[in-house]
Design an enzyme around this catalytic site. Structure first.
Site, mmCIF file in Angstrom:
data_model
loop_
_atom_site.group_PDB
_atom_site.id
_atom_site.type_symbol
_atom_site.label_atom_id
_atom_site.label_comp_id
_atom_site.label_asym_id
_atom_site.label_seq_id
_atom_site.Cartn_x
_atom_site.Cartn_y
_atom_site.Cartn_z
ATOM 1 N N LEU A 250 11.747 -5.552 9.243
ATOM 2 C CA LEU A 250 11.812 -5.479 10.709
ATOM 3 C C LEU A 250 11.088 -6.646 11.380
ATOM 4 O O LEU A 250 10.097 -7.166 10.873
ATOM 5 C CB LEU A 250 11.204 -4.156 11.188
ATOM 6 N N HIS A 251 11.637 -7.061 12.515
ATOM 7 C CA HIS A 251 11.045 -8.119 13.328
ATOM 8 C C HIS A 251 11.172 -7.701 14.797
ATOM 9 O O HIS A 251 11.643 -6.596 15.103
ATOM 10 C CB HIS A 251 11.733 -9.460 13.049
ATOM 11 N N GLY B 271 22.294 -4.720 18.042
ATOM 12 C CA GLY B 271 21.996 -6.027 18.624
ATOM 13 C C GLY B 271 23.259 -6.847 18.846
ATOM 14 O O GLY B 271 24.144 -6.879 17.991
ATOM 15 N N SER C 38 16.219 -11.003 9.700
ATOM 16 C CA SER C 38 15.487 -10.663 8.476
ATOM 17 C C SER C 38 15.676 -11.757 7.439
ATOM 18 O O SER C 38 14.865 -11.910 6.527
ATOM 19 C CB SER C 38 15.994 -9.341 7.910
ATOM 20 N N ARG C 39 16.761 -12.500 7.544
ATOM 21 C CA ARG C 39 17.049 -13.540 6.550
ATOM 22 C C ARG C 39 16.232 -14.806 6.765
ATOM 23 O O ARG C 39 16.187 -15.668 5.884
ATOM 24 C CB ARG C 39 18.530 -13.899 6.581
ATOM 25 N N ASP D 272 24.636 -9.405 16.186
ATOM 26 C CA ASP D 272 25.793 -9.169 15.313
ATOM 27 C C ASP D 272 26.962 -8.762 16.212
ATOM 28 O O ASP D 272 27.375 -7.600 16.235
ATOM 29 C CB ASP D 272 25.443 -8.093 14.287
ATOM 30 N N GLN E 1 29.977 -7.029 14.807
ATOM 31 C CA GLN E 1 29.600 -5.703 14.295
ATOM 32 C C GLN E 1 29.661 -4.644 15.399
ATOM 33 O O GLN E 1 30.137 -3.520 15.169
ATOM 34 C CB GLN E 1 28.194 -5.791 13.711
ATOM 35 N N GLY F 291 13.197 -8.420 17.035
ATOM 36 C CA GLY F 291 14.562 -8.068 17.459
ATOM 37 C C GLY F 291 14.801 -6.573 17.270
ATOM 38 O O GLY F 291 15.310 -5.883 18.166
ATOM 39 N N HIS F 292 14.399 -6.054 16.097
ATOM 40 C CA HIS F 292 14.547 -4.620 15.838
ATOM 41 C C HIS F 292 13.690 -3.812 16.824
ATOM 42 O O HIS F 292 14.124 -2.792 17.364
ATOM 43 C CB HIS F 292 14.101 -4.282 14.410
HETATM 44 P P1 AMP Z 1 19.798 -5.539 10.441
HETATM 45 O O1 AMP Z 1 18.525 -4.932 9.961
HETATM 46 O O2 AMP Z 1 19.861 -7.038 10.273
HETATM 47 O O3 AMP Z 1 21.015 -4.837 9.924
HETATM 48 O O4 AMP Z 1 19.802 -5.339 12.004
HETATM 49 C C1 AMP Z 1 19.646 -4.070 12.562
HETATM 50 C C2 AMP Z 1 19.976 -4.143 14.018
HETATM 51 O O5 AMP Z 1 19.102 -5.070 14.655
HETATM 52 C C3 AMP Z 1 21.407 -4.650 14.274
HETATM 53 O O6 AMP Z 1 21.981 -3.912 15.330
HETATM 54 C C4 AMP Z 1 21.173 -6.090 14.648
HETATM 55 O O7 AMP Z 1 22.194 -6.618 15.467
HETATM 56 C C5 AMP Z 1 19.860 -5.996 15.393
HETATM 57 N N1 AMP Z 1 19.206 -7.302 15.426
HETATM 58 C C6 AMP Z 1 19.008 -8.139 14.383
HETATM 59 N N2 AMP Z 1 18.436 -9.280 14.804
HETATM 60 C C7 AMP Z 1 18.275 -9.162 16.145
HETATM 61 C C8 AMP Z 1 17.750 -10.011 17.162
HETATM 62 N N3 AMP Z 1 17.269 -11.224 16.886
HETATM 63 N N4 AMP Z 1 17.747 -9.562 18.428
HETATM 64 C C9 AMP Z 1 18.244 -8.332 18.731
HETATM 65 N N5 AMP Z 1 18.747 -7.483 17.819
HETATM 66 C C10 AMP Z 1 18.771 -7.885 16.546
#
Ligand code: AMP
Length: 267
Positions: free
Chosen positions: A21-22, A135, A174-175, A138, A141, A24-25
């Site tokens: 998590l960061h 988010g 996360s990458r 994506d 998505q 954004g999450h």
């Molecule tokens: P993930 O863990 O990468 O599958 O992301 C989980 C959720 O967090 C997804 O809905 C992503 O679109 C959202 N997300 C990832 N990175 C960001 C970001 N930088 N800003 C806002 N939402 C994000």
């Protein structure tokens, strides 16, 4: 799982994540808290959406860090099922997500959105949320999940939240922890090219914007461009008419060994 809360007529929000998590999450959790009484964050690295087994294997899983982030964010419930729980036996999943499934990410990661919608549907079944937060990072998505929700006529409301960026503009992901020092510098060109397109959208023609943005990216060694497009935000098909609503620029590139995506709304 949350039936007593449902019976109390409280609104449940779900924020699906794959962990690592960061901010954004956390921003999704914060928006969710404004809309619901109980916020559930799921952490599940979903094997069926990975098209490259090496990518699945090296996906970061910093559990203690994630728990600290969720506690600090005031998240109410963490849902962290095992692969065995979500997939007790192998299951075929194929639904019609519309033609946009096979564009952009769908072209480079065949079957990816079948896996994404499969797990999100399972998470919806397990948590039964009133609202779910995703988010805009994506972008495709969110569209695919909206199509899955329409396909099954689910009552959950899908909410798309803004992209959170590092101070220099790189979209949080996360990458990003896989980026070397040089990659990290090179990766900036993705948000810079998007910002260039956004800043010049009114005055420069679409073909010229595309040409210049692609030139900016391909000029950086170590950045291997998969696509840069200016598209209709509903169909994801290339957009030629600037007067249409919902135009978005989307990019994907491999920076060193790490594949990154980003996008910006243009109008
Ligand atoms: P993930 O863990 O990468 O599958 O992301 C989980 C959720 O967090 C997804 O809905 C992503 O679109 C959202 N997300 C990832 N990175 C960001 C970001 N930088 N800003 C806002 N939402 C994000």
């Amino acid at each position: 799982m949350l039936e007593p809360i449902k019976l109390g007529q409280q609104k449940i929000a779900l924020v699906p994540t794959m962990g690592a998590l960061h901010k954004g999450h956390v921003s999704l959790i914060e928006v969710a808290q404004q809309h619901a009484d109980v916020v559930v964050c799921s952490i599940f690295v979903n094997p069926t959406q990975f098209t490259d087994p090496k990518d699945l294997e090296k996906y970061p899983r910093p559990l203690a860090h994630d728990m600290d982030m969720l506690l600090a964010a005031g998240c109410d419930v963490v849902f962290m099922p095992s692969v065995q729980e979500m997939y007790p036996e192998p299951e075929e999943w194929h639904i019609d997500l519309g033609p946009a499934e096979f564009l952009l990410e769908g072209e480079f990661r065949r079957g990816h959105y079948q896996g994404v919608t499969q797990i999100v549907n399972k998470l919806f079944n397990a948590v039964n949320p009133d609202l779910a937060f995703f988010g805009q990072k994506d972008f495709q998505q969110v569209l695919m999940i909206e199509n899955m929700v329409a396909y099954f006529k689910l009552s959950v409301q899908i909410i798309s939240c803004p992209i959170i960026r590092e101070e220099d503009g790189l979209a949080m992901s996360s990458r990003n922890i896989h980026l070397t020092k040089d990659d990290r510098k090179n990766a900036l060109v993705l948000s810079e090219a998007l910002q260039y397109v956004k800043d010049n959208f009114k005055t420069v023609s679409i073909p010229e914007l595309l040409e210049n943005a692609k030139k900016m990216i391909t000029a950086i060694p170590g950045v291997d461009l998969d696509y840069f497009t200016i598209a209709n935000g509903k169909t994801l098909l290339p957009e030629a008419d600037k007067n249409q609503p919902d135009i978005v620029a989307l990019v994907a590139a491999k920076v060193g060994q790490t594949r990154l995506i980003d996008n910006m709304l243009l109008n």
